[in-house]
Design an enzyme around this catalytic site. Structure first.
Site, short mmCIF file in Angstrom:
data_model
loop_
_atom_site.label_atom_id
_atom_site.label_comp_id
_atom_site.label_asym_id
_atom_site.label_seq_id
_atom_site.Cartn_x
_atom_site.Cartn_y
_atom_site.Cartn_z
N SER A 181 -13.55 0.08 1.24
CA SER A 181 -14.15 1.11 0.39
C SER A 181 -14.93 0.50 -0.77
O SER A 181 -14.67 -0.62 -1.20
CB SER A 181 -13.07 2.04 -0.16
OG SER A 181 -12.32 2.59 0.88
N1 SAH Z 1 -8.81 1.53 1.73
C1 SAH Z 1 -9.29 0.79 2.84
C2 SAH Z 1 -10.18 1.71 3.63
C3 SAH Z 1 -10.30 1.35 5.02
S1 SAH Z 1 -11.26 2.46 6.00
C4 SAH Z 1 -10.07 -0.43 2.37
O1 SAH Z 1 -10.69 -0.35 1.30
O2 SAH Z 1 -10.10 -1.44 3.05
C5 SAH Z 1 -10.06 3.64 6.52
C6 SAH Z 1 -8.83 3.09 7.17
O3 SAH Z 1 -8.05 4.20 7.57
C7 SAH Z 1 -9.10 2.27 8.42
O4 SAH Z 1 -8.41 1.07 8.35
C8 SAH Z 1 -8.57 3.16 9.54
O5 SAH Z 1 -8.05 2.44 10.65
C9 SAH Z 1 -7.48 3.91 8.81
N2 SAH Z 1 -7.10 5.16 9.46
C10 SAH Z 1 -7.90 6.11 10.03
N3 SAH Z 1 -7.16 7.11 10.53
C11 SAH Z 1 -5.86 6.79 10.28
C12 SAH Z 1 -4.62 7.43 10.56
N4 SAH Z 1 -4.54 8.59 11.21
N5 SAH Z 1 -3.48 6.81 10.16
C13 SAH Z 1 -3.52 5.63 9.49
N6 SAH Z 1 -4.66 4.98 9.20
C14 SAH Z 1 -5.81 5.55 9.59
#
Ligand code: SAH
Length: 221
Positions: free
Chosen positions: A70
């Site tokens: 993010s």
């Molecule tokens: N805060 C993280 C954002 C990653 S993007 C960062 O800054 O690195 C969003 C993340 O949510 C991804 O890793 C994706 O795999 C995860 N995600 C999406 N749907 C999900 C779910 N149902 N349960 C758990 N994680 C999920």
């Protein structure tokens, strides 16, 4: 915050990191603990080396598996909003991803519980956070739509992927007076929501337009 021994602070990255903090401050982010956590956290260690020269730009970057780390602005903003009602004992994070948001949370809350549905991302995040000596984090491989009921309730919940609606399980796992921040919507039509629990009533506030990857279902190992 001195209980954390954050390593990997090189001189060049330290300067670009200072510039990022100045920029966030100019954009209206003012919580000193949050800005300090961002200052101390080496974001370049959370992305592939090929992109690490862009680590302190205020932008989302790819981390593989169609996911992104993010944007620092949104990480700071969501964390600040969670802290608005006071100190956080337990925070539940849905979407560990790179682990960067997790690292920031670990420095402003007592305990972090983080759920991720893609196992290789979770493994990498775990290794980085251990390397940075952030020890107050527990990880779960699973579907975040279900939250993490066994360890509920949580004072704060943060979701870092866009849901089509506020997941019922997460509402149920919010403590009395607890706060949840999450993006809701699809594609370009997403809003950041703040949900505050008061007994069985959930007060919902729309904050701003955002752009996140979708909250998916099931797991991927
Ligand atoms: N805060 C993280 C954002 C990653 S993007 C960062 O800054 O690195 C969003 C993340 O949510 C991804 O890793 C994706 O795999 C995860 N995600 C999406 N749907 C999900 C779910 N149902 N349960 C758990 N994680 C999920």
């Amino acid at each position: 915050m001195d209980k954390f021994d954050i390593r990997g602070i090189g001189m060049t990255s330290q300067r670009t990191r200072e510039r990022l903090i100045e920029r966030l401050y100019e954009e209206g982010l003012s919580n000193a603990r949050v800005l300090e956590a961002i200052r101390r956290t080496p974001r370049h260690l959370f992305i592939d080396e090929a992109l690490s020269h862009r680590a302190y730009e205020d932008t989302a970057l790819p981390i593989g598996h169609n996911q992104t780390i993010s944007q620092p602005y949104i990480v700071a903003r969501m964390t600040e909003l969670l802290l608005k009602s006071g100190p956080i004992d337990k925070v539940l994070e849905i979407g560990t991803g790179s682990g960067y948001q997790t690292a920031i949370l670990a420095q402003v809350a007592e305990r972090v519980f983080s759920v991720e549905r893609i196992q290789p991302l979770q493994e990498r995040a775990k290794a980085r956070l251990a390397e940075l000596n952030l020890r107050n984090i527990v990880f779960r491989f699973g579907d975040g739509w279900e939250g993490w009921n066994a360890l509920a309730p949580y004072d704060a919940i943060i979701v870092t992927a866009a849901a089509s609606e506020v997941p019922q399980a997460l509402k149920d796992q919010l403590a009395e007076g607890g706060r949840m921040i999450l993006p809701v919507g699809q594609g370009e039509q997403q809003e950041l929501l703040l949900v505050v629990r008061e007994g069985d009533t959930f007060h919902q506030h729309v904050l701003e337009s955002v752009k996140f990857v979708p909250l998916l279902t099931g797991t991927l190992s």
